[in-house]
Scaffold this motif. Structure first.
Motif, PDB file in Angstrom:
ATOM      1  N   GLY A 104       0.868  -1.151   0.060  1.00  0.00           N
ATOM      2  CA  GLY A 104       0.023  -0.202   0.096  1.00  0.00           C
ATOM      3  C   GLY A 104       0.625   1.281  -0.140  1.00  0.00           C
ATOM      4  O   GLY A 104       1.861   1.320  -0.952  1.00  0.00           O
ATOM      5  N   ASP A 105       0.691   2.074   0.871  1.00  0.00           N
ATOM      6  CA  ASP A 105       1.444   3.275   1.216  1.00  0.00           C
ATOM      7  C   ASP A 105       2.763   2.937   1.893  1.00  0.00           C
ATOM      8  O   ASP A 105       3.650   3.801   1.820  1.00  0.00           O
ATOM      9  CB  ASP A 105       0.809   4.353   1.687  1.00  0.00           C
ATOM     10  CG  ASP A 105       0.374   4.209   3.123  1.00  0.00           C
ATOM     11  OD1 ASP A 105       0.470   3.052   3.597  1.00  0.00           O
ATOM     12  OD2 ASP A 105       0.028   5.331   3.830  1.00  0.00           O
ATOM     13  N   VAL A 106       3.019   2.015   2.363  1.00  0.00           N
ATOM     14  CA  VAL A 106       3.989   1.682   3.300  1.00  0.00           C
ATOM     15  C   VAL A 106       5.642   1.704   2.352  1.00  0.00           C
ATOM     16  O   VAL A 106       6.393   2.366   2.784  1.00  0.00           O
ATOM     17  CB  VAL A 106       4.172   0.333   3.760  1.00  0.00           C
ATOM     18  CG1 VAL A 106       4.364  -0.722   2.820  1.00  0.00           C
ATOM     19  CG2 VAL A 106       5.208   0.158   4.969  1.00  0.00           C
ATOM     20  N   GLU A 107       5.438   1.513   1.030  1.00  0.00           N
ATOM     21  CA  GLU A 107       6.442   1.640   0.278  1.00  0.00           C
ATOM     22  C   GLU A 107       7.038   3.070   0.135  1.00  0.00           C
ATOM     23  O   GLU A 107       8.301   3.268   0.085  1.00  0.00           O
ATOM     24  CB  GLU A 107       6.142   1.091  -1.310  1.00  0.00           C
ATOM     25  CG  GLU A 107       5.740  -0.455  -1.310  1.00  0.00           C
ATOM     26  CD  GLU A 107       4.269  -0.509  -1.478  1.00  0.00           C
ATOM     27  OE1 GLU A 107       3.605   0.066  -0.572  1.00  0.00           O
ATOM     28  OE2 GLU A 107       4.005  -1.448  -2.187  1.00  0.00           O
ATOM     29  N   GLU A 108       5.938   3.966  -0.192  1.00  0.00           N
ATOM     30  CA  GLU A 108       6.572   5.512  -0.291  1.00  0.00           C
ATOM     31  C   GLU A 108       7.100   5.875   1.003  1.00  0.00           C
ATOM     32  O   GLU A 108       8.003   6.587   1.128  1.00  0.00           O
ATOM     33  CB  GLU A 108       5.551   6.182  -0.722  1.00  0.00           C
ATOM     34  CG  GLU A 108       5.179   5.974  -2.186  1.00  0.00           C
ATOM     35  CD  GLU A 108       4.011   6.911  -2.750  1.00  0.00           C
ATOM     36  OE1 GLU A 108       3.890   7.752  -2.432  1.00  0.00           O
ATOM     37  OE2 GLU A 108       3.804   6.373  -4.134  1.00  0.00           O
ATOM     38  N   ARG A 109       6.532   5.635   2.303  1.00  0.00           N
ATOM     39  CA  ARG A 109       6.886   5.996   3.629  1.00  0.00           C
ATOM     40  C   ARG A 109       8.273   5.440   3.952  1.00  0.00           C
ATOM     41  O   ARG A 109       9.155   5.887   4.166  1.00  0.00           O
ATOM     42  CB  ARG A 109       6.000   5.630   4.529  1.00  0.00           C
ATOM     43  CG  ARG A 109       4.566   6.288   4.276  1.00  0.00           C
ATOM     44  CD  ARG A 109       3.627   6.023   5.479  1.00  0.00           C
ATOM     45  NE  ARG A 109       3.041   4.859   5.394  1.00  0.00           N
ATOM     46  CZ  ARG A 109       3.277   3.814   6.351  1.00  0.00           C
ATOM     47  NH1 ARG A 109       3.620   4.455   7.699  1.00  0.00           N
ATOM     48  NH2 ARG A 109       2.608   2.652   6.317  1.00  0.00           N
ATOM     49  N   PHE A 110       8.594   4.087   3.533  1.00  0.00           N
ATOM     50  CA  PHE A 110       9.830   3.576   3.585  1.00  0.00           C
ATOM     51  C   PHE A 110      10.866   4.198   2.852  1.00  0.00           C
ATOM     52  O   PHE A 110      12.100   4.310   3.200  1.00  0.00           O
ATOM     53  CB  PHE A 110       9.609   2.122   2.992  1.00  0.00           C
ATOM     54  CG  PHE A 110      11.001   1.088   3.304  1.00  0.00           C
ATOM     55  CD1 PHE A 110      11.262   0.459   4.435  1.00  0.00           C
ATOM     56  CD2 PHE A 110      11.623   0.811   2.218  1.00  0.00           C
ATOM     57  CE1 PHE A 110      12.255  -0.340   4.574  1.00  0.00           C
ATOM     58  CE2 PHE A 110      12.856   0.106   2.386  1.00  0.00           C
ATOM     59  CZ  PHE A 110      13.117  -0.237   3.558  1.00  0.00           C
ATOM     60  N   LEU A 111      10.456   4.574   1.530  1.00  0.00           N
ATOM     61  CA  LEU A 111      11.278   5.420   0.762  1.00  0.00           C
ATOM     62  C   LEU A 111      11.868   6.735   1.331  1.00  0.00           C
ATOM     63  O   LEU A 111      13.099   7.082   1.624  1.00  0.00           O
ATOM     64  CB  LEU A 111      10.843   5.714  -0.692  1.00  0.00           C
ATOM     65  CG  LEU A 111      11.858   6.432  -1.423  1.00  0.00           C
ATOM     66  CD1 LEU A 111      12.793   5.637  -1.959  1.00  0.00           C
ATOM     67  CD2 LEU A 111      10.796   7.148  -2.732  1.00  0.00           C
TER      68      LEU A 111
END
Length: 196
Positions: A104-111
């Motif tokens: 979900g949005d975790v990828e962008e927050r991880f980035l």
């Protein structure tokens, strides 16, 4: 079973660009799993705190093997990072975590939480069948991986650059890898590596 073959198809000094190109490749997957795999090595208290906030409750590990000087047994990191002050946390660095989480949005927050340590995002899925090229998708092997500060699918040595890999069948599929690389304006950048 065996491991997938991972082909490096994009390399850059810009983490956001590597992530963007990985996303373009993920869009080509016929199916993407609902969960992704995250890996991060953290070298500073600030990096640890950002990752702990991103994935609450994730278990951290010592990045480098540590032994109890009295017993010689391997030490596990089992402390709550939220209870440690920065000075105490520094004595345990570097730390790392590996965890599968909901996509979900975790990828962008991880980035945005990335530090200077090596890190990775892995999207498992299935490439569409391409009978004309005699290339077929495989549930256990297919997917996209971006390794930040690394050029090896198995997280080798730290580098300045970030590498995007496409994963295919354990037997390899260079024609598919080339076609996928061409989709993002690139080419296969080296030999197939051992994947997941």
């Amino acid at each position: 079973m065996g491991n997938s073959k991972a082909y490096p198809v994009f390399r850059t000094g810009d983490a956001a660009d590597a992530y963007r190109q990985a996303g373009r490749l993920c869009a080509l997957l016929e199916h993407v799993d609902d969960r992704i795999w995250l890996f991060a090595e953290m070298r500073t208290p600030r990096e640890v705190r950002r990752m702990a906030e991103l994935v609450p409750g994730v278990p951290f590990d010592y990045e480098e093997t540590r032994e109890d000087p009295a017993t010689g047994h391997f030490l596990l990191f089992d402390l709550d990072v939220a209870t440690l002050d920065d000075a105490e946390l520094r004595t345990h660095l570097p730390l790392s975590f590996k965890e599968d989480v909901e996509r979900g949005d975790v990828e962008e927050r991880f980035l945005t939480a990335l530090g200077e340590g090596m890190a990775a995002i892995e999207w498992n899925g299935r490439w569409p069948d391409d009978p004309e090229a005699d290339s077929y998708g495989h549930w256990n092997y297919d997917g996209v991986q971006v390794v930040f500060h690394g050029d090896e699918a198995q997280y080798g040595d730290w580098t300045e650059e970030h590498t995007v890999f496409v994963h295919v069948t354990k037997h390899g599929d260079l024609p598919r890898a080339r076609k996928l690389a061409a989709h993002i304006g690139s080419d296969v950048l080296g030999e197939a590596q051992l994947g997941w």
